[in-house]
Motif scaffolding. Structure first.
Motif, PDB file in Angstrom:
ATOM      1  N   VAL A  43       0.685  -1.062  -0.009  1.00 18.33           N
ATOM      2  CA  VAL A  43      -0.004  -0.102   0.084  1.00 18.33           C
ATOM      3  C   VAL A  43       0.896   1.318   0.178  1.00 18.33           C
ATOM      4  CG1 VAL A  43      -1.772   1.411   1.397  1.00 18.33           C
ATOM      5  CG2 VAL A  43      -1.967  -1.128   1.167  1.00 18.33           C
ATOM      6  N   PHE A  44       1.819   1.331   0.781  1.00 18.07           N
ATOM      7  CA  PHE A  44       2.490   2.474   0.947  1.00 18.07           C
ATOM      8  C   PHE A  44       4.031   2.674   0.265  1.00 18.07           C
ATOM      9  CE2 PHE A  44       0.290   2.105   5.115  1.00 18.07           C
ATOM     10  CZ  PHE A  44      -0.458   3.240   4.962  1.00 18.07           C
ATOM     11  N   LEU A  45       4.366   1.376  -0.407  1.00 16.06           N
ATOM     12  CA  LEU A  45       5.819   1.336  -1.410  1.00 16.06           C
ATOM     13  C   LEU A  45       5.383   1.063  -2.759  1.00 16.06           C
ATOM     14  CD1 LEU A  45       8.561   1.927  -1.101  1.00 16.06           C
ATOM     15  CD2 LEU A  45       8.813  -0.376  -0.400  1.00 16.06           C
ATOM     16  N   THR A  46       4.981  -0.024  -2.899  1.00 15.71           N
ATOM     17  CA  THR A  46       4.603  -0.553  -4.068  1.00 15.71           C
ATOM     18  C   THR A  46       3.573   0.237  -5.060  1.00 15.71           C
ATOM     19  OG1 THR A  46       5.149  -2.889  -3.464  1.00 15.71           O
ATOM     20  CG2 THR A  46       4.183  -2.508  -5.660  1.00 15.71           C
ATOM     21  N   TYR A  47       2.528   0.677  -4.292  1.00 15.41           N
ATOM     22  CA  TYR A  47       1.662   1.316  -5.136  1.00 15.41           C
ATOM     23  C   TYR A  47       1.953   2.759  -5.599  1.00 15.41           C
ATOM     24  CZ  TYR A  47      -2.540   4.009  -6.071  1.00 15.41           C
ATOM     25  OH  TYR A  47      -3.620   5.127  -6.761  1.00 15.41           O
ATOM     26  N   PRO A  48       2.621   3.732  -4.392  1.00 16.25           N
ATOM     27  CA  PRO A  48       3.045   4.800  -4.959  1.00 16.25           C
ATOM     28  C   PRO A  48       4.319   4.951  -6.025  1.00 16.25           C
ATOM     29  CG  PRO A  48       2.993   4.816  -2.761  1.00 16.25           C
ATOM     30  CD  PRO A  48       2.725   3.338  -3.249  1.00 16.25           C
ATOM     31  N   LEU A  49       4.968   3.889  -5.847  1.00 16.83           N
ATOM     32  CA  LEU A  49       6.161   3.643  -6.776  1.00 16.83           C
ATOM     33  C   LEU A  49       5.654   3.320  -8.427  1.00 16.83           C
ATOM     34  CD1 LEU A  49       9.138   3.418  -7.606  1.00 16.83           C
ATOM     35  CD2 LEU A  49       8.913   0.958  -7.142  1.00 16.83           C
ATOM     36  N   GLY A  50       4.354   2.335  -8.383  1.00 19.76           N
ATOM     37  CA  GLY A  50       4.040   2.153  -9.650  1.00 19.76           C
ATOM     38  C   GLY A  50       3.230   3.327 -10.188  1.00 19.76           C
ATOM     39  N   LEU A  51       2.616   3.924  -9.467  1.00 23.13           N
ATOM     40  CA  LEU A  51       1.639   5.147  -9.717  1.00 23.13           C
ATOM     41  C   LEU A  51       2.660   6.332 -10.228  1.00 23.13           C
ATOM     42  CD1 LEU A  51      -0.927   6.463 -10.061  1.00 23.13           C
ATOM     43  CD2 LEU A  51      -0.744   7.298  -7.935  1.00 23.13           C
ATOM     44  N   GLY A  52       3.779   6.304  -9.442  1.00 24.42           N
ATOM     45  CA  GLY A  52       4.946   7.348 -10.084  1.00 24.42           C
ATOM     46  C   GLY A  52       5.559   7.034 -11.400  1.00 24.42           C
ATOM     47  N   ILE A  53       5.813   5.810 -11.563  1.00 25.23           N
ATOM     48  CA  ILE A  53       6.142   5.140 -12.942  1.00 25.23           C
ATOM     49  C   ILE A  53       5.209   5.696 -14.082  1.00 25.23           C
ATOM     50  CG2 ILE A  53       7.243   3.390 -14.226  1.00 25.23           C
ATOM     51  CD1 ILE A  53       8.381   2.348 -11.729  1.00 25.23           C
ATOM     52  N   TRP A  54       3.919   5.214 -13.762  1.00 29.29           N
ATOM     53  CA  TRP A  54       2.926   5.413 -14.732  1.00 29.29           C
ATOM     54  C   TRP A  54       2.942   6.885 -15.118  1.00 29.29           C
ATOM     55  CZ3 TRP A  54      -0.275   3.565 -18.302  1.00 29.29           C
ATOM     56  CH2 TRP A  54      -1.529   4.340 -18.541  1.00 29.29           C
TER      57      TRP A  54
END
Length: 318
Positions: A43-54
């Motif tokens: 929730v706090f690492l993978t999702y923000p990282l994926g959203l940032g790359i997108w």
């Protein structure tokens, strides 16, 4: 008189239900214990990282959903002198600050590893810069670097008479850059010193005693005993230090906000400026994503440091 035979009744063996058997299975138990932590990381690492790359591959702005633009944001960054300036200062800031933290931190660790009076109190005092919140440290340095009320200028001008006018630490590019590096070194020394001190205390004293019997000097003991034995800790601590320094945001933003004239922007502060106040979320995300190769390099540095330690211990031999 007829003989009677006593019959004893026992409950048939019952197999535990499927839920009990499931939690008795060690792989599932390990998975169940790690699931909460994995969920938090997701929730706090993978999702923000994926959203940032997108977002880095879109032209999204605040208040407007963007469209896929491919590598257009990265092509624009390669032509942006401000991004190149942030890359240069991020690398320079990280290199100089990391060297300073490790030089002073290792010296403090070696000093505290000796038998000193009030050693526990000294260790607690050294930890203070690390314990104090970053923003409070930044405000303190902001006052220290103030062009009118700086304590450094007061001592050099009023008390010692070495200068004729106050120093404007944050008024031009290079003084501001080195002022930020000094603040980062002051804040990062405790982490390095305490971590290396923990590593020093794992080295067996018998090694130093044997070296003393052989007539070795202090430098030879450091070179052939302390440094090789401390190398795995050095690799890990340096990796974390590089990552923390390269991604520094609070200290720089609280003291200079990237000024003067955008000369002290790190990639993290530039990404924030473009993405939030500037409203260009896609461009800000692209700047943040451009930091990933450097962070991957730091992680690989730690890996190879540990791999060398395994080779020294003979763990890789068949």
């Amino acid at each position: 008189m007829s003989a009677t035979t006593a019959v004893t009744w026992s409950r048939p063996n019952q197999q535990p239900n499927w839920l009990v058997r499931l939690f008795d299975w060690k792989p599932f138990l390990a998975f169940a214990c790690l699931l909460p932590a994995a969920g938090l990381l997701l929730v706090f690492l993978t999702y923000p990282l994926g959203l940032g790359i997108w977002l880095a591959f879109t032209d999204t702005t605040i208040g407007r959903s963007g469209y896929w633009v491919g590598i257009e944001n990265f092509q624009y960054l390669l032509e942006d002198p401000l991004w190149w300036n942030a890359v240069f200062y991020s690398v320079f800031y990280t290199g100089v600050a990391t060297f300073g933290k490790f030089a002073l931190g290792l010296w403090l660790a070696l000093l505290l590893n000796n038998h000193l009076p009030f050693k526990s109190l000294l260790r607690a005092i050294i930890l203070l810069p690390w314990i104090v919140p970053t923003v409070l440290s930044a405000i303190a340095f902001w006052w220290i670097y103030d062009p009118q009320f700086s304590i450094i200028s007061f001592l050099l001008v009023e008390k010692l008479g070495l200068l004729s006018s106050n120093i404007d630490f944050l008024g031009s590019a290079w003084p501001a850059r080195f002022s930020l590096i000094a603040a980062n070194i002051w804040r990062g020394i405790p982490f390095v010193a305490i971590s290396l001190l923990a590593g020093l205390q794992t080295i067996s004293p018998s090694l130093y005693e044997a070296a003393l019997l052989d007539g070795s000097t202090a430098w030879q003991r450091f070179r052939f005993i302390t440094f090789p034995m401390l190398l795995p800790i050095l690799a890990i601590v340096m990796t974390f230090s590089i990552i923390f320094t390269f991604t520094d945001f609070q200290l720089v933003y609280a003291i200079t906000r990237g000024g003067p004239v955008n000369s002290t922007h790190l990639l993290a502060t530039l990404a924030f400026q473009r993405g939030i106040p500037g409203g260009q979320l896609g461009e800000g995300a692209a700047i943040a994503v451009s930091m990933i190769p450097f962070l991957v390099f730091a992680t690989l540095f730690s890996y190879f440091g540990l791999a060398r330690r395994k080779w020294q211990q003979g763990e890789g031999n068949d």
